[in-house]
Design a protein around this motif. Structure first.
Motif, short mmCIF file in Angstrom:
data_model
loop_
_atom_site.label_atom_id
_atom_site.label_comp_id
_atom_site.label_asym_id
_atom_site.label_seq_id
_atom_site.Cartn_x
_atom_site.Cartn_y
_atom_site.Cartn_z
N SER A 185 33.28 39.69 44.09
CA SER A 185 32.63 38.40 43.86
C SER A 185 31.28 38.41 44.57
O SER A 185 31.03 39.23 45.46
CB SER A 185 33.50 37.27 44.43
OG SER A 185 33.53 37.33 45.86
N ASN A 198 36.40 28.18 46.89
CA ASN A 198 37.45 28.03 45.90
C ASN A 198 38.46 26.94 46.26
O ASN A 198 39.50 26.80 45.62
CB ASN A 198 38.17 29.36 45.66
CG ASN A 198 37.43 30.25 44.68
OD1 ASN A 198 37.22 31.43 44.93
ND2 ASN A 198 37.01 29.69 43.54
N GLN A 232 34.17 30.39 38.68
CA GLN A 232 34.19 31.80 39.06
C GLN A 232 34.90 32.00 40.38
O GLN A 232 35.08 31.07 41.17
CB GLN A 232 32.78 32.38 39.12
CG GLN A 232 31.93 31.88 40.28
CD GLN A 232 30.55 32.54 40.30
OE1 GLN A 232 29.90 32.67 39.27
NE2 GLN A 232 30.12 32.94 41.48
N ASP A 233 35.31 33.23 40.61
CA ASP A 233 35.97 33.60 41.85
C ASP A 233 34.92 33.75 42.95
O ASP A 233 33.84 34.30 42.73
CB ASP A 233 36.72 34.93 41.65
CG ASP A 233 37.28 35.46 42.96
OD1 ASP A 233 37.91 34.69 43.69
OD2 ASP A 233 37.06 36.66 43.25
N HIS A 234 35.27 33.29 44.16
CA HIS A 234 34.35 33.38 45.29
C HIS A 234 34.92 34.16 46.46
O HIS A 234 34.29 34.21 47.52
CB HIS A 234 33.99 31.97 45.78
CG HIS A 234 33.27 31.14 44.77
ND1 HIS A 234 31.95 31.36 44.41
CD2 HIS A 234 33.69 30.07 44.03
CE1 HIS A 234 31.59 30.45 43.51
NE2 HIS A 234 32.62 29.67 43.26
N SER A 280 35.86 25.40 40.24
CA SER A 280 34.74 26.31 40.03
C SER A 280 35.04 27.15 38.80
O SER A 280 36.20 27.29 38.42
CB SER A 280 34.56 27.20 41.27
OG SER A 280 33.57 28.18 41.06
#
Length: 312
Positions: free
Chosen positions: A214, A201, A207-209, A205
């Motif tokens: 996640s 992150n 999406q959350d990583h 991006s």
């Protein structure tokens, strides 16, 4: 009511095709084509169980190149780890493209690994190793040359591939005795795999990583990534990069506009390998997103094919 045969019965006799008589029968207006027996398509052996772990069977989808019936010919083996964010895999996702790749003269085996919801890291790396060893033990059955084995994966499968590649010989990452059965890969291919889940992150991006739910959080047991550096540490590819032993060559291919696994993840890995003097080849696929048809064009597969052949 029984019907009597109009002609004498012919006793069955097992003979090779070249000795078998052609039928003399026909009809008025019948068209005739000459048969060409050259194999043009391979075949698939689906649902091959290679191990049982965590209370479930793990399978391979094995794709064979065109071979004549009864042939004992052996081919290089490509073991492919399908990406899935480390969750349950869709093993048919790249199957058509890989089936076409077999026409270049490879056996391709698509690996099912345990999803993170069943077993956290390093289960996926251990499963990939188990699959390679199973295929070597069953080389004759699948027309495999056990001395020419390649590991290839995309996304989370790329991460699994790289970790298996870098940890070969480390018993922590094998469920079988690694000294007795090393992976001994000729080379490996990483399509857009993560290399440091704690830094994903740091770049744009979609999406959350780092959250506990996640994909990256689930990989380490369903916890927050940034709050658990001790669990993250062994998943980071660069932490396994050393100058010795010399590892087989690695090919890395990553899209410049990857919205899921930032391009910089491959930059981190490639720089670490270069600094350690390990062989690596890096391709930036300009304009490509995460996965998709851009990675399966003839031009890109020509690069992969040439890289494999150079290292067989």
């Amino acid at each position: 009511m029984t019907t009597s045969p109009t002609r004498p019965l012919v006793e069955p006799r097992d003979v090779p095709l070249e000795e078998f008589p052609a039928s003399p029968l026909g009809t008025e207006g019948m068209h005739v084509l000459t048969a060409d027996p050259t194999p043009r398509y391979g075949s698939a052996v689906l649902g091959v169980e290679y191990a049982r772990k965590s209370g479930r069977a793990l399978h391979l989808q094995v794709l064979l190149p065109p071979v004549r019936p009864g042939s004992t010919e052996r081919f290089p083996l490509v073991v492919y780890v399908q990406g899935s964010a480390w969750f349950e895999q869709r093993l048919g996702q790249e199957l058509p493209a890989l089936a076409d790749f077999t026409r270049r003269g490879y056996v391709v085996a698509i690996v099912e690994y345990r999803p993170s919801t069943v077993a956290p890291f390093p289960a996926q790396v251990r499963d990939a190793g188990s699959a390679v060893r199973f295929l070597r033990r069953n080389a004759e059955r699948f027309h495999v040359d056990p001395e020419r084995v390649v590991l290839w994966g995309d996304s989370s499968g790329g991460h699994t591939t790289v970790l298996a590649h870098l940890t070969d010989g480390d018993q922590e990452y094998g469920d079988e005795p690694v000294d007795a059965e090393p992976l001994a890969l000729r080379c490996a291919i990483d399509y857009y795999g993560p290399s440091d889940i704690s830094r994903m992150n740091e770049e744009p991006s979609i999406q959350d990583h780092v959250g506990r739910t996640s994909p990256e959080g689930m990989l380490i047991g369903g916890v927050d990534v940034l709050e658990n550096p001790e669990l993250v540490r062994p998943t980071v590819a660069m932490n396994h990069v050393t100058s010795t032993p010399r590892r087989p060559p690695l090919l890395v291919v990553h899209g410049s506009k990857d919205r899921i696994v930032p391009f910089g993840q491959s930059v981190l890995l490639v720089k670490a390998l270069q600094e350690a003097g390990q062989p690596v080849t890096f391709y930036r696929l300009e304009g490509a997103d995460h996965a998709g048809p851009a990675f399966w064009t003839g031009d890109v597969l020509d690069v992969v094919d040439a890289f494999i052949r150079e290292n067989l």
